[in-house]
Design a protein around this motif. Structure first.
Motif, PDB file in Angstrom:
ATOM      1  N   TYR A   1     -12.076  -1.438   6.247  1.00 34.71           N
ATOM      2  CA  TYR A   1     -12.482  -2.784   6.412  1.00 34.71           C
ATOM      3  C   TYR A   1     -13.257  -3.122   7.676  1.00 34.71           C
ATOM      4  N   ARG A   2     -13.320  -2.222   8.458  1.00 32.42           N
ATOM      5  CA  ARG A   2     -13.850  -2.357   9.770  1.00 32.42           C
ATOM      6  C   ARG A   2     -13.442  -3.476  10.590  1.00 32.42           C
ATOM      7  N   VAL A   3     -12.377  -4.182  10.343  1.00 31.10           N
ATOM      8  CA  VAL A   3     -11.570  -4.990  11.312  1.00 31.10           C
ATOM      9  C   VAL A   3     -10.205  -5.009  11.111  1.00 31.10           C
ATOM     10  N   THR A   4      -9.456  -5.502  11.935  1.00 34.60           N
ATOM     11  CA  THR A   4      -8.050  -5.235  11.735  1.00 34.60           C
ATOM     12  C   THR A   4      -7.405  -6.204  10.495  1.00 34.60           C
ATOM     13  N   PHE A   5      -6.085  -5.845  10.128  1.00 31.49           N
ATOM     14  CA  PHE A   5      -5.706  -6.763   9.191  1.00 31.49           C
ATOM     15  C   PHE A   5      -5.736  -7.997   9.465  1.00 31.49           C
ATOM     16  N   VAL A   6      -5.253  -8.411  10.621  1.00 34.65           N
ATOM     17  CA  VAL A   6      -4.893  -9.785  11.179  1.00 34.65           C
ATOM     18  C   VAL A   6      -6.411 -10.666  11.171  1.00 34.65           C
ATOM     19  N   GLU A   7      -7.376  -9.971  11.793  1.00 35.48           N
ATOM     20  CA  GLU A   7      -8.614 -10.462  11.657  1.00 35.48           C
ATOM     21  C   GLU A   7      -9.222 -10.788  10.227  1.00 35.48           C
ATOM     22  N   TYR A   8      -8.941  -9.856   9.457  1.00 34.46           N
ATOM     23  CA  TYR A   8      -9.448 -10.141   7.867  1.00 34.46           C
ATOM     24  C   TYR A   8      -8.798 -11.511   7.277  1.00 34.46           C
ATOM     25  N   LEU A   9      -7.604 -11.248   7.698  1.00 34.02           N
ATOM     26  CA  LEU A   9      -6.553 -12.472   7.118  1.00 34.02           C
ATOM     27  C   LEU A   9      -7.053 -13.819   7.578  1.00 34.02           C
ATOM     28  N   THR A  10      -7.305 -13.793   8.798  1.00 38.21           N
ATOM     29  CA  THR A  10      -7.735 -15.155   9.345  1.00 38.21           C
ATOM     30  C   THR A  10      -9.164 -15.546   8.896  1.00 38.21           C
ATOM     31  N   LYS A  11      -9.973 -14.354   8.536  1.00 31.56           N
ATOM     32  CA  LYS A  11     -11.527 -14.879   7.927  1.00 31.56           C
ATOM     33  C   LYS A  11     -11.219 -15.542   6.546  1.00 31.56           C
ATOM     34  N   VAL A  12     -10.244 -15.094   5.737  1.00 36.20           N
ATOM     35  CA  VAL A  12      -9.875 -15.506   4.501  1.00 36.20           C
ATOM     36  C   VAL A  12      -9.432 -16.904   4.556  1.00 36.20           C
ATOM     37  N   ARG A  13      -8.304 -17.199   5.452  1.00 34.44           N
ATOM     38  CA  ARG A  13      -7.718 -18.403   5.831  1.00 34.44           C
ATOM     39  C   ARG A  13      -8.709 -19.288   6.263  1.00 34.44           C
ATOM     40  N   ILE A  14      -9.507 -19.137   7.016  1.00 33.55           N
ATOM     41  CA  ILE A  14     -10.694 -20.152   7.500  1.00 33.55           C
ATOM     42  C   ILE A  14     -11.642 -20.453   6.364  1.00 33.55           C
ATOM     43  N   GLY A  15     -11.974 -19.422   5.922  1.00 32.26           N
ATOM     44  CA  GLY A  15     -12.805 -19.739   4.667  1.00 32.26           C
ATOM     45  C   GLY A  15     -12.123 -20.726   3.715  1.00 32.26           C
TER      46      GLY A  15
ATOM     47  N   ALA B   1       0.804  -1.248   0.046  1.00 30.48           N
ATOM     48  CA  ALA B   1       0.055   0.083  -0.051  1.00 30.48           C
ATOM     49  C   ALA B   1       0.962   1.297   0.003  1.00 30.48           C
ATOM     50  N   ASN B   2       2.211   0.901  -0.123  1.00 27.27           N
ATOM     51  CA  ASN B   2       3.138   2.353  -0.067  1.00 27.27           C
ATOM     52  C   ASN B   2       2.653   3.127   1.474  1.00 27.27           C
ATOM     53  N   MET B   3       2.724   2.507   2.463  1.00 27.18           N
ATOM     54  CA  MET B   3       2.346   3.244   3.584  1.00 27.18           C
ATOM     55  C   MET B   3       3.139   2.622   4.807  1.00 27.18           C
ATOM     56  N   ALA B   4       3.387   3.646   5.756  1.00 21.04           N
ATOM     57  CA  ALA B   4       3.962   3.056   7.079  1.00 21.04           C
ATOM     58  C   ALA B   4       3.056   2.200   7.775  1.00 21.04           C
ATOM     59  N   VAL B   5       3.598   1.387   8.503  1.00 23.98           N
ATOM     60  CA  VAL B   5       2.757   0.318   9.173  1.00 23.98           C
ATOM     61  C   VAL B   5       1.544   1.025  10.002  1.00 23.98           C
ATOM     62  N   SER B   6       1.682   1.737  11.059  1.00 24.74           N
ATOM     63  CA  SER B   6       0.940   2.362  11.763  1.00 24.74           C
ATOM     64  C   SER B   6      -0.119   3.346  10.793  1.00 24.74           C
ATOM     65  N   THR B   7       0.338   3.920   9.912  1.00 25.12           N
ATOM     66  CA  THR B   7      -0.846   4.326   8.789  1.00 25.12           C
ATOM     67  C   THR B   7      -1.563   3.514   8.095  1.00 25.12           C
ATOM     68  N   PHE B   8      -1.021   2.384   7.912  1.00 25.80           N
ATOM     69  CA  PHE B   8      -1.796   1.299   7.169  1.00 25.80           C
ATOM     70  C   PHE B   8      -2.709   0.472   8.000  1.00 25.80           C
ATOM     71  N   CYS B   9      -2.370   0.353   9.229  1.00 24.17           N
ATOM     72  CA  CYS B   9      -3.172  -0.290  10.481  1.00 24.17           C
ATOM     73  C   CYS B   9      -4.529   0.601  10.509  1.00 24.17           C
ATOM     74  N   ASN B  10      -4.412   2.013  10.671  1.00 25.73           N
ATOM     75  CA  ASN B  10      -5.480   2.706  10.815  1.00 25.73           C
ATOM     76  C   ASN B  10      -6.346   2.723   9.555  1.00 25.73           C
ATOM     77  N   TYR B  11      -5.664   2.813   8.452  1.00 19.37           N
ATOM     78  CA  TYR B  11      -6.365   2.658   7.166  1.00 19.37           C
ATOM     79  C   TYR B  11      -7.244   1.563   7.070  1.00 19.37           C
ATOM     80  N   PHE B  12      -6.614   0.284   7.094  1.00 16.56           N
ATOM     81  CA  PHE B  12      -7.237  -0.894   7.230  1.00 16.56           C
ATOM     82  C   PHE B  12      -8.640  -1.199   8.148  1.00 16.56           C
ATOM     83  N   LYS B  13      -8.271  -0.690   9.247  1.00 16.74           N
ATOM     84  CA  LYS B  13      -9.497  -0.601  10.180  1.00 16.74           C
ATOM     85  C   LYS B  13     -10.598   0.018   9.823  1.00 16.74           C
ATOM     86  N   GLU B  14     -10.251   1.445   9.219  1.00 12.53           N
ATOM     87  CA  GLU B  14     -11.224   2.384   8.948  1.00 12.53           C
ATOM     88  C   GLU B  14     -11.988   1.814   7.677  1.00 12.53           C
TER      89      GLU B  14
END
Length: 311
Positions: free
Chosen positions: A225-239, A210-223
């Motif tokens: 996707y409404r879940v954290t990056f880790v939560e979203y990745l886990t859902k994809v893997r479980i699916g 995403a060409n972002m700093a990690v902290s900026t990306f985390c805020n962007y993703f949560k805003e």
């Protein structure tokens, strides 16, 4: 840069489009358009995303979507490796909201269709006998013309209006808050996750996409996707794990590693958290044999965040 917006031209002598999409794999940009869309998968498997819903498709998958909701169908990795025996094949219908005329939906008999079109704004996966009946019609419609073609479309509406065999895909919270960010960053991040979820993905990796700093990306993703990056990745893997548990006879340890989990305990814990059962229980409650084409309604879905969590 906005998301890819498709402009779908109608044929001058037809009120709606029906076409076949065929090739080694489906094109997979994250896109939207102003037309309603009905998609029947005839061949191939992979990831289906509609709004904030992520699931898996297989042969026979049937989805009805309203206008302007972003979506993509991305085939499994083996389809991108040029294997000659693998082909992607779908039948797709597109129609505008007023394709039957401006006054058509003002007729009292059409009220159920208006309700159906409202539901389709979330995206609907159609199952059961309803799916079988609609699929049979769609297989014949490309060869139809005139009144028969239009009559078949109205018959599909009638089946959908009478049916309770469907699941809504995008969450109400998604619709309430408008479209997710459909920028170039979203497409890059989403594609990267769907193609690499079976490997280790660090925050540094995906933030660099995403060409972002990690902290900026985390805020962007949560805003967005409404879940954290880790939560979203886990859902994809479980699916994906659900898909493998239902289709293959591999042991659960092998499936866990194929889905990007580094240890069985964490896989079991995350699976129970999302599916409310263990992987073994999931396998026992689903048909673990590879289904025959046209004889399955096992739709393997990563659930959206419950609406209550948006309050």
């Amino acid at each position: 840069m906005k998301a890819l917006q498709y402009h779908i031209p109608l044929e001058f002598n037809k009120s709606f489009n029906i076409c076949k999409e065929e090739g080694p794999f489906f094109p997979c940009p994250w896109h939207y358009h102003s037309e309603f869309e009905l998609v029947l998968i005839n061949k191939s498997t992979g990831v289906r995303q509609v709004g904030d819903h992520v699931g898996y498709f297989q042969e026979g998958d049937l989805v009805f979507m309203g206008p302007s909701i972003p979506h993509l169908w991305m085939n499994d990795p083996q389809y991108f490796k040029g294997m000659a025996n693998l082909r992607a094949d779908a039948t797709v219908i597109h129609f505008a909201e007023n394709f039957l005329g401006i006054d058509f939906f003002n007729l009292p008999e059409i009220e159920p269709i208006k309700n159906l079109l409202r539901l389709s704004k979330q995206g609907m996966v159609i199952t059961g006998n309803s799916r079988s009946k609609i699929a049979a019609l769609m297989e014949e419609m490309p060869n139809m013309s005139g009144i028969k073609r239009l009559t078949s479309m109205l018959t599909i509406f009638d089946i959908l209006c009478e049916s309770k065999e469907y699941e809504l895909l995008a969450s109400p919270g998604y619709l309430k808050n408008g479209l997710l960010d459909c920028s170039d960053k979203f497409r890059k991040v989403n594609t990267y996750i769907l193609r690499n979820f079976d490997h280790d993905i660090t925050l540094n990796d995906v933030a660099s996409v995403a060409n972002m700093a990690v902290s900026t990306f985390c805020n962007y993703f949560k805003e967005h996707y409404r879940v954290t990056f880790v939560e979203y990745l886990t859902k994809v893997r479980i699916g994906h794990a659900c898909k493998l548990l239902a289709e293959l006879e591999e042991n659960i340890v092998e499936i866990a590693y194929k889905c990007g989990f580094n240890n069985l305990a964490n896989f079991n814990r995350q699976f129970r958290k999302i599916k409310n059962m263990t992987p073994s229980e999931y396998r026992r409650t689903s048909n673990i044999n590879v289904p025959q084409v046209g004889n399955t309604e096992r739709w393997l879905v990563v659930s959206s965040i419950p609406p209550s969590q948006y309050a």
